[in-house]
Design an enzyme around this catalytic site. Structure first.
Site, PDB file in Angstrom:
ATOM      1  N   TYR A  23       2.806  -1.688  -0.722  1.00  0.00           N
ATOM      2  CA  TYR A  23       3.760  -2.685  -1.198  1.00  0.00           C
ATOM      3  C   TYR A  23       4.763  -3.009  -0.094  1.00  0.00           C
ATOM      4  O   TYR A  23       5.205  -4.147   0.054  1.00  0.00           O
ATOM      5  CB  TYR A  23       4.490  -2.163  -2.441  1.00  0.00           C
ATOM      6  CG  TYR A  23       3.582  -1.932  -3.617  1.00  0.00           C
ATOM      7  CD1 TYR A  23       3.195  -2.996  -4.438  1.00  0.00           C
ATOM      8  CD2 TYR A  23       3.082  -0.666  -3.899  1.00  0.00           C
ATOM      9  CE1 TYR A  23       2.355  -2.784  -5.522  1.00  0.00           C
ATOM     10  CE2 TYR A  23       2.242  -0.453  -4.981  1.00  0.00           C
ATOM     11  CZ  TYR A  23       1.882  -1.512  -5.782  1.00  0.00           C
ATOM     12  OH  TYR A  23       1.046  -1.309  -6.858  1.00  0.00           O
ATOM     13  N   ASN A  32      10.069 -10.060   3.373  1.00  0.00           N
ATOM     14  CA  ASN A  32      11.162  -9.214   2.896  1.00  0.00           C
ATOM     15  C   ASN A  32      10.744  -7.757   2.828  1.00  0.00           C
ATOM     16  O   ASN A  32      10.312  -7.288   1.788  1.00  0.00           O
ATOM     17  CB  ASN A  32      11.627  -9.680   1.510  1.00  0.00           C
ATOM     18  CG  ASN A  32      12.417 -10.952   1.569  1.00  0.00           C
ATOM     19  OD1 ASN A  32      12.049 -11.876   2.284  1.00  0.00           O
ATOM     20  ND2 ASN A  32      13.492 -11.031   0.831  1.00  0.00           N
ATOM     21  N   ARG A  37       9.781  -3.421  -4.144  1.00  0.00           N
ATOM     22  CA  ARG A  37       9.636  -3.393  -5.599  1.00  0.00           C
ATOM     23  C   ARG A  37       9.237  -4.771  -6.115  1.00  0.00           C
ATOM     24  O   ARG A  37       8.414  -4.920  -7.009  1.00  0.00           O
ATOM     25  CB  ARG A  37      10.949  -2.950  -6.233  1.00  0.00           C
ATOM     26  CG  ARG A  37      10.738  -2.304  -7.570  1.00  0.00           C
ATOM     27  CD  ARG A  37      11.986  -1.556  -8.013  1.00  0.00           C
ATOM     28  NE  ARG A  37      11.718  -0.843  -9.241  1.00  0.00           N
ATOM     29  CZ  ARG A  37      12.585  -0.075  -9.847  1.00  0.00           C
ATOM     30  NH1 ARG A  37      13.782   0.093  -9.335  1.00  0.00           N
ATOM     31  NH2 ARG A  37      12.283   0.525 -10.952  1.00  0.00           N
ATOM     32  N   ASN A  46       1.646 -11.642 -11.607  1.00  0.00           N
ATOM     33  CA  ASN A  46       0.938 -12.713 -10.905  1.00  0.00           C
ATOM     34  C   ASN A  46       0.269 -13.700 -11.857  1.00  0.00           C
ATOM     35  O   ASN A  46      -0.118 -13.362 -12.962  1.00  0.00           O
ATOM     36  CB  ASN A  46      -0.090 -12.139  -9.935  1.00  0.00           C
ATOM     37  CG  ASN A  46      -1.289 -11.592 -10.678  1.00  0.00           C
ATOM     38  OD1 ASN A  46      -2.112 -12.334 -11.178  1.00  0.00           O
ATOM     39  ND2 ASN A  46      -1.370 -10.291 -10.756  1.00  0.00           N
ATOM     40  N   CYS A  54      -5.066  -6.537  -6.888  1.00  0.00           N
ATOM     41  CA  CYS A  54      -3.835  -5.742  -6.880  1.00  0.00           C
ATOM     42  C   CYS A  54      -4.146  -4.239  -6.837  1.00  0.00           C
ATOM     43  O   CYS A  54      -3.285  -3.443  -6.503  1.00  0.00           O
ATOM     44  CB  CYS A  54      -2.972  -6.078  -8.086  1.00  0.00           C
ATOM     45  SG  CYS A  54      -3.862  -6.704  -9.498  1.00  0.00           S
ATOM     46  N   HIS A  55      -5.396  -3.848  -7.134  1.00  0.00           N
ATOM     47  CA  HIS A  55      -5.748  -2.426  -7.109  1.00  0.00           C
ATOM     48  C   HIS A  55      -5.851  -1.913  -5.669  1.00  0.00           C
ATOM     49  O   HIS A  55      -5.877  -0.721  -5.430  1.00  0.00           O
ATOM     50  CB  HIS A  55      -7.069  -2.213  -7.844  1.00  0.00           C
ATOM     51  CG  HIS A  55      -8.230  -2.905  -7.233  1.00  0.00           C
ATOM     52  ND1 HIS A  55      -8.567  -4.207  -7.532  1.00  0.00           N
ATOM     53  CD2 HIS A  55      -9.117  -2.477  -6.318  1.00  0.00           C
ATOM     54  CE1 HIS A  55      -9.639  -4.529  -6.819  1.00  0.00           C
ATOM     55  NE2 HIS A  55      -9.994  -3.507  -6.059  1.00  0.00           N
ATOM     56  N   SER A  60       3.655   3.306  -0.200  1.00  0.00           N
ATOM     57  CA  SER A  60       3.690   3.736   1.203  1.00  0.00           C
ATOM     58  C   SER A  60       3.625   5.255   1.319  1.00  0.00           C
ATOM     59  O   SER A  60       3.308   5.791   2.365  1.00  0.00           O
ATOM     60  CB  SER A  60       4.955   3.215   1.868  1.00  0.00           C
ATOM     61  OG  SER A  60       6.082   3.748   1.232  1.00  0.00           O
ATOM     62  N   GLU A  81     -14.807   1.156  -3.872  1.00  0.00           N
ATOM     63  CA  GLU A  81     -14.758   0.333  -2.663  1.00  0.00           C
ATOM     64  C   GLU A  81     -14.854   1.181  -1.405  1.00  0.00           C
ATOM     65  O   GLU A  81     -14.937   0.670  -0.294  1.00  0.00           O
ATOM     66  CB  GLU A  81     -13.468  -0.475  -2.665  1.00  0.00           C
ATOM     67  CG  GLU A  81     -13.372  -1.357  -3.907  1.00  0.00           C
ATOM     68  CD  GLU A  81     -12.853  -2.730  -3.559  1.00  0.00           C
ATOM     69  OE1 GLU A  81     -12.224  -2.864  -2.518  1.00  0.00           O
ATOM     70  OE2 GLU A  81     -13.113  -3.660  -4.346  1.00  0.00           O
TER      71      GLU A  81
END
Length: 105
Positions: A23, A32, A37, A46, A54-55, A60, A81
């Site tokens: 993220y 930014n 968040r 979204n 998004c998966h 971090s 994946e």
DNA sequence: AGTAAGGCGGGCA
DNA sequence: GTGCCCGCCTTAC
């Protein structure tokens, strides 16, 4: 829908299979670095979840983080994946991390 | 339209 | 490794 969230979604949908990102990296690429968040929020709220993997976006810290449809689902998708996960955390995070290009945004 | 609360995180103690 | 605080975006009142 702000310019920021639009970038986040745009960047996220460009993540190739077998690669993941954080993220923080996503927010930074969107313009930014502190809006980590908000980046996750953009993915959560979204408008086009179909084109947005998004998966493939995690924290971090190496933790997978949360997921609207359930983090277990997210873990399964990532493992399918080719991303090895142990106890809800990415094993070789930086080895699978996707680098965004300056031209991505 | 303005204000207050919430959310899939990040950083520091 | 855990706990607390901060900043940002989105949504609801």
């Amino acid at each position: 829908m702000t310019n920021f969230s639009k970038k986040v979604l745009n960047l996220t949908k460009q993540i190739p299979k077998g690669k993941i990102t954080t993220y923080k990296q996503l927010a930074a690429a969107a313009g930014n670095p502190q809006a980590s968040r908000a980046a996750g929020n953009a993915l959560n709220k979204n408008t086009r979840p179909i084109i947005i993997p998004c998966h493939r976006v995690i924290k971090s810290t190496g933790k997978v983080g949360g997921y609207s449809g359930g983090k277990e689902k997210k873990l399964a998708l990532l493992k399918k994946e080719g991303i090895p996960i142990k106890e809800g955390r990415i094993i070789n995070l930086k080895h699978h991390l996707h680098k965004f290009k300056k031209s991505d945004a």
